[in-house]
Design a protein around this motif. Structure first.
Motif, PDB file in Angstrom:
ATOM      1  N   TRP A 111       4.111   1.370  -2.135  1.00 28.49           N
ATOM      2  CA  TRP A 111       3.783   1.361  -3.557  1.00 28.49           C
ATOM      3  C   TRP A 111       4.612   0.357  -4.364  1.00 28.49           C
ATOM      4  N   CYS A 112       5.548  -0.340  -3.751  1.00 27.34           N
ATOM      5  CA  CYS A 112       6.447  -1.214  -4.515  1.00 27.34           C
ATOM      6  C   CYS A 112       5.784  -2.557  -4.835  1.00 27.34           C
ATOM      7  N   GLN A 113       6.249  -3.150  -5.941  1.00 30.49           N
ATOM      8  CA  GLN A 113       5.670  -4.381  -6.462  1.00 30.49           C
ATOM      9  C   GLN A 113       6.711  -5.504  -6.527  1.00 30.49           C
ATOM     10  N   ARG A 114       6.205  -6.728  -6.413  1.00 25.32           N
ATOM     11  CA  ARG A 114       7.012  -7.928  -6.631  1.00 25.32           C
ATOM     12  C   ARG A 114       6.216  -8.856  -7.534  1.00 25.32           C
ATOM     13  N   ARG A 115       6.778  -9.165  -8.691  1.00 26.37           N
ATOM     14  CA  ARG A 115       6.051  -9.926  -9.727  1.00 26.37           C
ATOM     15  C   ARG A 115       6.526 -11.379  -9.750  1.00 26.37           C
ATOM     16  N   PHE A 116       5.577 -12.296  -9.737  1.00 30.20           N
ATOM     17  CA  PHE A 116       5.863 -13.721  -9.770  1.00 30.20           C
ATOM     18  C   PHE A 116       5.300 -14.329 -11.069  1.00 30.20           C
ATOM     19  N   ARG A 117       6.067 -15.278 -11.595  1.00 27.22           N
ATOM     20  CA  ARG A 117       5.673 -15.948 -12.846  1.00 27.22           C
ATOM     21  C   ARG A 117       5.910 -17.447 -12.687  1.00 27.22           C
ATOM     22  N   ARG A 118       5.061 -18.232 -13.291  1.00 25.88           N
ATOM     23  CA  ARG A 118       5.220 -19.681 -13.187  1.00 25.88           C
ATOM     24  C   ARG A 118       6.527 -20.105 -13.830  1.00 25.88           C
ATOM     25  N   ALA A 119       7.366 -20.775 -13.068  1.00 21.49           N
ATOM     26  CA  ALA A 119       8.676 -21.185 -13.573  1.00 21.49           C
ATOM     27  C   ALA A 119       8.544 -22.291 -14.616  1.00 21.49           C
ATOM     28  N   ALA A 151      -1.790  -4.927  -0.761  1.00 23.24           N
ATOM     29  CA  ALA A 151      -1.885  -5.357   0.635  1.00 23.24           C
ATOM     30  C   ALA A 151      -0.702  -4.829   1.443  1.00 23.24           C
ATOM     31  N   HIS A 152       0.019  -5.697   2.132  1.00 27.11           N
ATOM     32  CA  HIS A 152       0.924  -5.267   3.196  1.00 27.11           C
ATOM     33  C   HIS A 152       2.301  -5.927   3.066  1.00 27.11           C
ATOM     34  N   GLY A 153       3.307  -5.235   3.591  1.00 26.35           N
ATOM     35  CA  GLY A 153       4.680  -5.643   3.375  1.00 26.35           C
ATOM     36  C   GLY A 153       5.019  -7.045   3.830  1.00 26.35           C
ATOM     37  N   VAL A 212       1.024   8.667  -7.123  1.00 24.23           N
ATOM     38  CA  VAL A 212       1.015   7.224  -7.357  1.00 24.23           C
ATOM     39  C   VAL A 212       2.024   6.895  -8.462  1.00 24.23           C
ATOM     40  N   PRO A 213       2.967   5.995  -8.208  1.00 26.22           N
ATOM     41  CA  PRO A 213       3.946   5.656  -9.243  1.00 26.22           C
ATOM     42  C   PRO A 213       3.278   5.122 -10.508  1.00 26.22           C
ATOM     43  N   PRO A 214       3.749   5.541 -11.677  1.00 33.03           N
ATOM     44  CA  PRO A 214       3.112   5.082 -12.926  1.00 33.03           C
ATOM     45  C   PRO A 214       3.206   3.576 -13.126  1.00 33.03           C
ATOM     46  N   GLY A 215       4.242   2.947 -12.575  1.00 32.08           N
ATOM     47  CA  GLY A 215       4.389   1.502 -12.757  1.00 32.08           C
ATOM     48  C   GLY A 215       3.242   0.708 -12.176  1.00 32.08           C
ATOM     49  N   ILE A 216       2.790   1.082 -10.991  1.00 34.17           N
ATOM     50  CA  ILE A 216       1.692   0.341 -10.369  1.00 34.17           C
ATOM     51  C   ILE A 216       0.369   0.646 -11.068  1.00 34.17           C
ATOM     52  N   MET A 217       0.245   1.836 -11.631  1.00 36.31           N
ATOM     53  CA  MET A 217      -0.947   2.153 -12.431  1.00 36.31           C
ATOM     54  C   MET A 217      -0.992   1.265 -13.676  1.00 36.31           C
ATOM     55  N   GLN A 218       0.158   1.066 -14.299  1.00 34.04           N
ATOM     56  CA  GLN A 218       0.225   0.206 -15.484  1.00 34.04           C
ATOM     57  C   GLN A 218      -0.102  -1.229 -15.122  1.00 34.04           C
ATOM     58  N   HIS A 238       0.822  -1.208   0.000  1.00 30.55           N
ATOM     59  CA  HIS A 238       0.000   0.000   0.000  1.00 30.55           C
ATOM     60  C   HIS A 238       0.862   1.267   0.000  1.00 30.55           C
ATOM     61  N   GLY A 239       0.214   2.414  -0.207  1.00 26.99           N
ATOM     62  CA  GLY A 239       0.903   3.698  -0.143  1.00 26.99           C
ATOM     63  C   GLY A 239       1.269   4.083   1.283  1.00 26.99           C
ATOM     64  N   LYS A 240       1.915   5.231   1.415  1.00 27.37           N
ATOM     65  CA  LYS A 240       2.394   5.669   2.727  1.00 27.37           C
ATOM     66  C   LYS A 240       1.239   6.062   3.643  1.00 27.37           C
ATOM     67  N   PRO A 241       1.150   5.489   4.832  1.00 29.89           N
ATOM     68  CA  PRO A 241       0.067   5.827   5.755  1.00 29.89           C
ATOM     69  C   PRO A 241       0.212   7.233   6.336  1.00 29.89           C
ATOM     70  N   ALA A 242      -0.898   7.754   6.821  1.00 27.46           N
ATOM     71  CA  ALA A 242      -0.907   9.107   7.374  1.00 27.46           C
ATOM     72  C   ALA A 242      -0.307   9.169   8.773  1.00 27.46           C
ATOM     73  N   LEU A 243      -0.418   8.105   9.542  1.00 31.92           N
ATOM     74  CA  LEU A 243       0.020   8.134  10.934  1.00 31.92           C
ATOM     75  C   LEU A 243       1.537   8.301  11.032  1.00 31.92           C
ATOM     76  N   SER A 244       1.963   9.282  11.792  1.00 29.70           N
ATOM     77  CA  SER A 244       3.386   9.582  11.917  1.00 29.70           C
ATOM     78  C   SER A 244       4.116   8.517  12.726  1.00 29.70           C
ATOM     79  N   ARG A 245       5.364   8.233  12.307  1.00 28.74           N
ATOM     80  CA  ARG A 245       6.241   7.337  13.045  1.00 28.74           C
ATOM     81  C   ARG A 245       7.243   8.121  13.897  1.00 28.74           C
ATOM     82  N   LYS A 246       7.121   9.428  13.931  1.00 30.43           N
ATOM     83  CA  LYS A 246       8.099  10.262  14.638  1.00 30.43           C
ATOM     84  C   LYS A 246       7.669  10.441  16.088  1.00 30.43           C
ATOM     85  N   CYS A 247       7.853   9.379  16.855  1.00 29.69           N
ATOM     86  CA  CYS A 247       7.497   9.409  18.277  1.00 29.69           C
ATOM     87  C   CYS A 247       8.239   8.277  18.964  1.00 29.69           C
TER      88      CYS A 247
END
Length: 199
Positions: free
Chosen positions: A191-199, A163-165, A53-59, A19-28
């Motif tokens: 926003w990062c992606q990991r692509r899997f393909r049937r070996a 979903a989630h990391g 939004v990165p163009p790669g995930i839109m594609q 998912h994208g960057k959450p609003a809740l601050s981690r500076k605490c």
């Protein structure tokens, strides 16, 4: 479904995206109990406004035959940002694995990022789950998620999961165990992606 079914011309890819960057601050700085409360707010909260939004995930979303999203708000808002009007299938099987911190005294404080590392270590290595989902239960859920995605991909559709990391990592491990190869790895940042393909 057989892989040599005549009408299937290709197998779809499976793309696991964070998912994208959450609003809740981690500076605490937080005690263990405060981190439990912080994590509850994190799970209930959405994305930081104004993100590009990165163009790669839109594609990837444009090319996907099926888009899945976790039921948590940050994943839902990510799906709304990238789906471009395509249907999004919401499913609780994709929610993040729990992060209960160890019961350390209140004089000990750390920022949320470090608490996340410690809580994940305690959960993964020492099976500290505080009555929440255990590692073995989460691994079984990741297996069910992988099977669901494979079923779609074997029908010839690219599948995108928003979903989630850490739980995406767990699904990825299950995909590898089922013969799928990681062919494009952007890591686990927002926003990062990991692509899997049937070996």
């Amino acid at each position: 479904m057989s892989l040599d079914t005549p009408h299937i011309t290709r197998l779809g890819d499976i793309v696991l995206a964070r998912h994208g960057k959450p609003a809740l601050s981690r500076k605490c700085w937080l005690t263990a109990q405060q981190y439990r409360d912080w994590w509850g707010r994190y799970d209930a909260g959405g994305l930081l406004e104004g993100q590009a939004v990165p163009p790669g995930i839109m594609q990837t979303a444009r090319e996907a035959g099926t888009i899945y999203a976790s039921t948590l708000r940050r994943a839902q808002e990510t799906a709304a940002a990238v789906s471009q009007g395509q249907p999004v299938h919401t499913h609780a099987v994709f929610v993040e694995a729990p992060l209960p911190p160890p019961h350390w005294p209140d004089w000990f404080k750390m920022p949320p990022r470090l608490w996340g590392v410690v809580a994940r270590l305690w959960w993964h290595v020492f099976n500290h789950h505080d009555g929440q989902e255990s590692r073995l239960e989460a691994e079984a859920r990741a297996g069910r998620a992988a099977d669901m995605l494979i079923e779609r991909a074997l029908a010839g559709q690219d599948v995108l999961v928003l979903a989630h990391g850490y739980f995406n990592h767990m699904i990825g491990q299950q995909l590898k165990a089922r013969g799928w190869k990681l062919v494009d790895d952007q890591g686990f940042k927002y926003w990062c992606q990991r692509r899997f393909r049937r070996a």
